[in-house]
Design a protein around this motif. Structure first.
Motif, mmCIF file in Angstrom:
data_model
loop_
_atom_site.group_PDB
_atom_site.id
_atom_site.type_symbol
_atom_site.label_atom_id
_atom_site.label_comp_id
_atom_site.label_asym_id
_atom_site.label_seq_id
_atom_site.Cartn_x
_atom_site.Cartn_y
_atom_site.Cartn_z
ATOM 1 N N ILE A 49 75.758 -59.608 75.730
ATOM 2 C CA ILE A 49 74.402 -60.035 76.052
ATOM 3 C C ILE A 49 74.125 -61.329 75.298
ATOM 4 O O ILE A 49 74.425 -61.439 74.110
ATOM 5 N N ILE A 50 73.589 -62.289 75.998
ATOM 6 C CA ILE A 50 73.214 -63.613 75.494
ATOM 7 C C ILE A 50 74.440 -64.359 74.959
ATOM 8 O O ILE A 50 74.883 -64.139 73.848
ATOM 9 N N GLY A 56 82.065 -65.264 72.990
ATOM 10 C CA GLY A 56 81.069 -65.772 72.066
ATOM 11 C C GLY A 56 79.676 -65.233 72.328
ATOM 12 O O GLY A 56 78.731 -65.993 72.372
ATOM 13 N N SER A 57 79.522 -63.934 72.528
ATOM 14 C CA SER A 57 78.222 -63.339 72.805
ATOM 15 C C SER A 57 77.456 -63.074 71.519
ATOM 16 O O SER A 57 78.040 -62.760 70.484
ATOM 17 N N LEU A 58 76.151 -63.163 71.613
ATOM 18 C CA LEU A 58 75.311 -62.849 70.470
ATOM 19 C C LEU A 58 75.350 -61.347 70.196
ATOM 20 O O LEU A 58 75.437 -60.909 69.056
ATOM 21 N N ILE A 59 75.292 -60.546 71.258
ATOM 22 C CA ILE A 59 75.352 -59.089 71.132
ATOM 23 C C ILE A 59 76.544 -58.601 71.948
ATOM 24 O O ILE A 59 76.551 -58.711 73.172
ATOM 25 N N ALA A 102 75.515 -66.177 85.971
ATOM 26 C CA ALA A 102 74.588 -67.187 86.487
ATOM 27 C C ALA A 102 73.278 -66.565 86.953
ATOM 28 O O ALA A 102 72.198 -67.102 86.681
ATOM 29 N N ILE A 103 73.361 -65.426 87.645
ATOM 30 C CA ILE A 103 72.152 -64.767 88.162
ATOM 31 C C ILE A 103 71.235 -64.326 87.031
ATOM 32 O O ILE A 103 70.013 -64.406 87.136
ATOM 33 N N THR A 104 71.811 -63.869 85.932
ATOM 34 C CA THR A 104 71.008 -63.398 84.795
ATOM 35 C C THR A 104 70.725 -64.503 83.773
ATOM 36 O O THR A 104 70.229 -64.214 82.692
ATOM 37 N N PHE A 105 71.043 -65.752 84.120
ATOM 38 C CA PHE A 105 70.821 -66.892 83.235
ATOM 39 C C PHE A 105 71.482 -66.679 81.875
ATOM 40 O O PHE A 105 70.879 -66.910 80.829
ATOM 41 N N SER A 106 72.710 -66.197 81.876
ATOM 42 C CA SER A 106 73.556 -65.954 80.697
ATOM 43 C C SER A 106 73.027 -64.857 79.772
ATOM 44 O O SER A 106 73.437 -64.765 78.624
ATOM 45 N N ILE A 107 72.131 -64.028 80.272
ATOM 46 C CA ILE A 107 71.685 -62.885 79.464
ATOM 47 C C ILE A 107 72.766 -61.818 79.470
ATOM 48 O O ILE A 107 73.143 -61.293 78.430
#
Length: 124
Positions: A49-50, A56-59, A102-107
């Motif tokens: 996520i993010i 390289g994800s934040l979560i 892309a659909i989730t805006f990189s969330i």
């Protein structure tokens, strides 16, 4: 105005950094003799996520380092070997992964990890 532009460029570079780490790397002056037992290639999915799909994800929703180590250890044991050499770990994403990102805006950022290597057994 120049200060704002410089600050913006600095922030973009600071936020867009990604790192890779290697653990358990060994170097020896004299390599013991060995026989190749077999090769392996395994693919596993990753979810975060993010962030980006390259790990390289934040979560992170799974402990990829532990899973990768477990896969390599399992392949060595399954083939009756002593070690793995020429191990390659590749992070990537397919079309559907990139579309979801892309659909989730990189969330939500799914991806895949491909692990390849050669299992060996020492002869001495």
């Amino acid at each position: 105005m120049k200060r704002v532009g410089l600050l913006l460029i600095t922030l973009v570079f600071a936020v867009s950094c990604t790192t890779a780490s290697f653990q358990g790397m060994q170097m020896t002056r004299e390599t013991p003799s060995f026989n190749v037992v077999g090769e392996f290639e395994r693919t596993l999915s990753q979810h975060g996520i993010i962030g980006g799909w390259s790990g390289g994800s934040l979560i992170k929703l799974s402990d990829n380092d532990e899973r990768i180590f477990s896969i390599i250890s399992d392949e060595i044991q399954k083939k009756g070997g002593d070690a793995a050499i020429d191990v390659t770990i590749e992070y990537g994403a397919g079309f559907l992964n990139l579309l979801l990102n892309a659909i989730t805006f990189s969330i939500y950022n799914p991806g895949k990890i491909v692990i390849k290597g050669t299992v060996i057994k020492y002869t001495n």
